[in-house]
Design a protein around this motif. Structure first.
Motif, PDB file in Angstrom:
ATOM      1  N   SER A   1       0.844  -1.194   0.000  1.00 33.78           N
ATOM      2  CA  SER A   1       0.000   0.000   0.000  1.00 33.78           C
ATOM      3  C   SER A   1       0.880   1.245   0.000  1.00 33.78           C
ATOM      4  O   SER A   1       2.106   1.169   0.106  1.00 33.78           O
ATOM      5  CB  SER A   1      -0.918  -0.011   1.222  1.00 33.78           C
ATOM      6  N   PHE A   2       0.226   2.412  -0.106  1.00 36.48           N
ATOM      7  CA  PHE A   2       0.992   3.659  -0.088  1.00 36.48           C
ATOM      8  C   PHE A   2       1.674   3.867   1.260  1.00 36.48           C
ATOM      9  O   PHE A   2       2.826   4.329   1.321  1.00 36.48           O
ATOM     10  CB  PHE A   2       0.080   4.838  -0.407  1.00 36.48           C
ATOM     11  N   LYS A   3       1.002   3.502   2.314  1.00 33.53           N
ATOM     12  CA  LYS A   3       1.600   3.651   3.650  1.00 33.53           C
ATOM     13  C   LYS A   3       2.843   2.787   3.780  1.00 33.53           C
ATOM     14  O   LYS A   3       3.892   3.231   4.279  1.00 33.53           O
ATOM     15  CB  LYS A   3       0.584   3.291   4.726  1.00 33.53           C
ATOM     16  N   ASP A   4       2.753   1.532   3.335  1.00 35.48           N
ATOM     17  CA  ASP A   4       3.923   0.651   3.396  1.00 35.48           C
ATOM     18  C   ASP A   4       5.040   1.133   2.481  1.00 35.48           C
ATOM     19  O   ASP A   4       6.226   1.006   2.816  1.00 35.48           O
ATOM     20  CB  ASP A   4       3.518  -0.779   3.026  1.00 35.48           C
ATOM     21  N   THR A   5       4.671   1.681   1.321  1.00 37.41           N
ATOM     22  CA  THR A   5       5.691   2.224   0.415  1.00 37.41           C
ATOM     23  C   THR A   5       6.446   3.373   1.061  1.00 37.41           C
ATOM     24  O   THR A   5       7.683   3.434   1.016  1.00 37.41           O
ATOM     25  CB  THR A   5       5.031   2.697  -0.890  1.00 37.41           C
TER      26      THR A   5
ATOM     27  N   TYR B   1       6.637  14.486   0.480  1.00 43.08           N
ATOM     28  CA  TYR B   1       5.420  13.664   0.475  1.00 43.08           C
ATOM     29  C   TYR B   1       4.872  13.476  -0.949  1.00 43.08           C
ATOM     30  O   TYR B   1       4.533  12.357  -1.343  1.00 43.08           O
ATOM     31  CB  TYR B   1       4.365  14.297   1.386  1.00 43.08           C
ATOM     32  N   PRO B   2       4.783  14.534  -1.764  1.00 44.96           N
ATOM     33  CA  PRO B   2       4.351  14.323  -3.158  1.00 44.96           C
ATOM     34  C   PRO B   2       5.296  13.418  -3.947  1.00 44.96           C
ATOM     35  O   PRO B   2       4.857  12.672  -4.825  1.00 44.96           O
ATOM     36  CB  PRO B   2       4.330  15.747  -3.740  1.00 44.96           C
TER      37      PRO B   2
ATOM     38  N   PHE C   1       4.912   5.804  -5.497  1.00 43.49           N
ATOM     39  CA  PHE C   1       3.905   4.753  -5.323  1.00 43.49           C
ATOM     40  C   PHE C   1       3.060   4.582  -6.579  1.00 43.49           C
ATOM     41  O   PHE C   1       2.784   3.450  -7.008  1.00 43.49           O
ATOM     42  CB  PHE C   1       3.018   5.090  -4.125  1.00 43.49           C
ATOM     43  N   ARG C   2       2.656   5.693  -7.199  1.00 39.15           N
ATOM     44  CA  ARG C   2       1.832   5.601  -8.402  1.00 39.15           C
ATOM     45  C   ARG C   2       2.612   4.988  -9.561  1.00 39.15           C
ATOM     46  O   ARG C   2       2.058   4.238 -10.372  1.00 39.15           O
ATOM     47  CB  ARG C   2       1.332   6.998  -8.789  1.00 39.15           C
ATOM     48  N   ALA C   3       3.890   5.294  -9.632  1.00 37.32           N
ATOM     49  CA  ALA C   3       4.703   4.777 -10.740  1.00 37.32           C
ATOM     50  C   ALA C   3       5.027   3.297 -10.560  1.00 37.32           C
ATOM     51  O   ALA C   3       5.085   2.546 -11.539  1.00 37.32           O
ATOM     52  CB  ALA C   3       5.988   5.585 -10.863  1.00 37.32           C
ATOM     53  N   THR C   4       5.268   2.859  -9.334  1.00 43.77           N
ATOM     54  CA  THR C   4       5.689   1.479  -9.075  1.00 43.77           C
ATOM     55  C   THR C   4       4.536   0.568  -8.705  1.00 43.77           C
ATOM     56  O   THR C   4       4.714  -0.658  -8.674  1.00 43.77           O
ATOM     57  CB  THR C   4       6.710   1.455  -7.935  1.00 43.77           C
TER      58      THR C   4
ATOM     59  N   LYS D   1      16.928  17.339  -1.716  1.00 48.40           N
ATOM     60  CA  LYS D   1      15.640  16.672  -1.517  1.00 48.40           C
ATOM     61  C   LYS D   1      14.999  16.428  -2.878  1.00 48.40           C
ATOM     62  O   LYS D   1      15.095  17.255  -3.787  1.00 48.40           O
ATOM     63  CB  LYS D   1      14.724  17.515  -0.632  1.00 48.40           C
ATOM     64  N   ALA D   2      14.364  15.262  -2.993  1.00 47.65           N
ATOM     65  CA  ALA D   2      13.687  14.893  -4.236  1.00 47.65           C
ATOM     66  C   ALA D   2      12.224  15.304  -4.155  1.00 47.65           C
ATOM     67  O   ALA D   2      11.523  14.942  -3.201  1.00 47.65           O
ATOM     68  CB  ALA D   2      13.794  13.391  -4.475  1.00 47.65           C
ATOM     69  N   ASN D   3      11.773  16.073  -5.144  1.00 46.32           N
ATOM     70  CA  ASN D   3      10.378  16.491  -5.185  1.00 46.32           C
ATOM     71  C   ASN D   3       9.624  15.705  -6.260  1.00 46.32           C
ATOM     72  O   ASN D   3      10.163  14.790  -6.881  1.00 46.32           O
ATOM     73  CB  ASN D   3      10.276  17.993  -5.440  1.00 46.32           C
ATOM     74  N   TRP D   4       8.384  16.092  -6.478  1.00 41.38           N
ATOM     75  CA  TRP D   4       7.512  15.375  -7.413  1.00 41.38           C
ATOM     76  C   TRP D   4       8.058  15.445  -8.833  1.00 41.38           C
ATOM     77  O   TRP D   4       8.033  14.451  -9.563  1.00 41.38           O
ATOM     78  CB  TRP D   4       6.110  15.967  -7.339  1.00 41.38           C
TER      79      TRP D   4
END
Length: 378
Positions: free
Chosen positions: A197-201, A224-225, A231-234, A259-262
């Motif tokens: 899930s997204f939480k686990d990711t 966070y984004p 998560f959406r990509a993987t 930092k990595a952003n969206w």
């Protein structure tokens, strides 16, 4: 200098090797690990874990071995590639694992089975040990190996199985199990691994960063984004998460970012998952759309063609008569013309008749309504 030291890390956080130290305890992975360990310790026999590519089967397998090796009463053996060419080769491999003396290749299958059975009884009954055979990449197991493992599961006492088997396989293994009901019927634990899930990711990414951190404080290298984009990509597959995070961190260093952003994750996603096969299919789809658009739109912009008028010439009639016996005709005996022929056709026929007469050096008769005989008499 290693790249991860620039980001205050003492170890690579997103390595694609199945390191047990980086095993993330998600709810489903922990549940599967606990069920497996319980089944093996209770000596229930056969256990199967099914999962799609990149769901963490190999990492789970390594974590299971790590836990079992801490117990002196459990003896574990791992088969990384179960694709054996013959049944004899598989029996030689198992015999080499369980028997202290190296097996002789000249021994037949029956002799090898007897040696395996005696070794299992000695370890399980006399030494009171649990023998575990773990097979990774289980979808490669030949069908004859399933029959041999079914025979191994028949080696048992009144209380427990002498050989414990744990198979980690991809979904293709389900088709094999459907064909061998006598083997499938002996499965004690059947567990299916699903994407996270997204939480686990999000927790998995942070867990790996904390494991590799060289500082005491918590590292926040992904917004966070950015985690949502990962998560959406993987789609929650651990292997894809690791690969995309690794590429994102390399891009951070190249672009001198902390930092990595969206947007950064989106740019890395296209390079990470845009395989040549996908690009070829995308090109084919684009060409198909262009061809369809051309078929629909091109006729609309082409000028309309005016129909051309084709004149049909009437048939010409030739008079093939001898020079001394020329028959001329007046209006009453003229060459008959079909009713369908137009007036222009009649004129053309008369003109043809006069030309034929001139060619024969005979003057064309005057159309006075009399015959040639009457003219001569007059």
């Amino acid at each position: 200098m290693d790249y991860f030291t620039i980001l205050n890390l003492n170890k690579e956080p997103f390595s694609n090797s199945p390191d047990p130290d980086y095993f993330f305890h998600s709810q489903q992975h922990v549940g599967c690990l606990q069920k497996l360990e319980l089944s093996l310790r209770l000596k229930r026999g056969l256990n199967v874990v099914i999962g799609d590519v990149g769901t963490g089967k190999t990492t789970l397998c390594r974590q299971l071995i790590r836990k079992l090796r801490k117990d002196d009463t459990i003896e574990t053996h791992l088969v990384l590639d179960p694709y054996f060419s013959t049944a004899h080769e598989f029996l030689l491999t198992v015999t080499d694992m369980l028997v202290a003396d190296k097996p002789d290749k000249s021994e037949d299958d029956y002799q090898l089975k007897e040696r395996i059975k005696n070794a299992l009884f000695q370890k399980g009954v006399d030494e009171e040990k649990t023998t575990v055979l773990i097979i990774d990449e289980g979808q490669k197991i030949p069908e004859f190996c399933l029959e041999l493992m079914r025979e191994f599961l028949n080696y048992e006492t009144n209380d427990f199985k002498l050989l414990q088997i744990a198979i980690f396989a991809q979904k293709e293994f389900e088709k094999t199990l459907e064909k061998y009901a006598n083997f499938t019927d002996r499965i004690n634990l059947y567990h299916r691994l699903e994407p996270m899930s997204f939480k686990d990711t999000r927790d998995m990414i942070q867990f790996r960063l904390n494991q590799s951190s060289a500082v005491a404080q918590k590292l926040a290298l992904f917004t966070y984004p950015a985690m949502w984009a990962i998560f959406r990509a993987t789609r929650g597959y651990p292997r894809k998460i690791v690969n995309l995070c690794h590429r994102s961190m390399l891009t951070m260093i190249i672009q001198n970012k902390t930092k990595a952003n969206w947007f950064l994750v989106q740019s890395c996603m296209k390079r990470a998952f845009d395989s040549p096969r996908k690009r070829s299919w995308a090109l084919v789809g684009t060409m198909a759309v262009l061809v369809a658009a051309a078929i629909v739109l091109v006729p609309r912009f082409m000028p309309e063609r005016t129909p051309s008028i084709v004149s049909i010439q009437p048939e010409s009639y030739e008079i093939n008569t001898p020079r001394n016996n020329i028959a001329t005709s007046d209006a009453s005996t003229s060459i008959p013309i079909k009713d369908e022929v137009s007036h222009a056709g009649q004129a053309q026929a008369a003109k043809t008749e006069m030309n034929n007469a001139a060619l024969l050096d005979t003057p064309a008769p005057e159309k006075t309504g009399t015959t040639p005989d009457e003219n001569s008499s007059s």
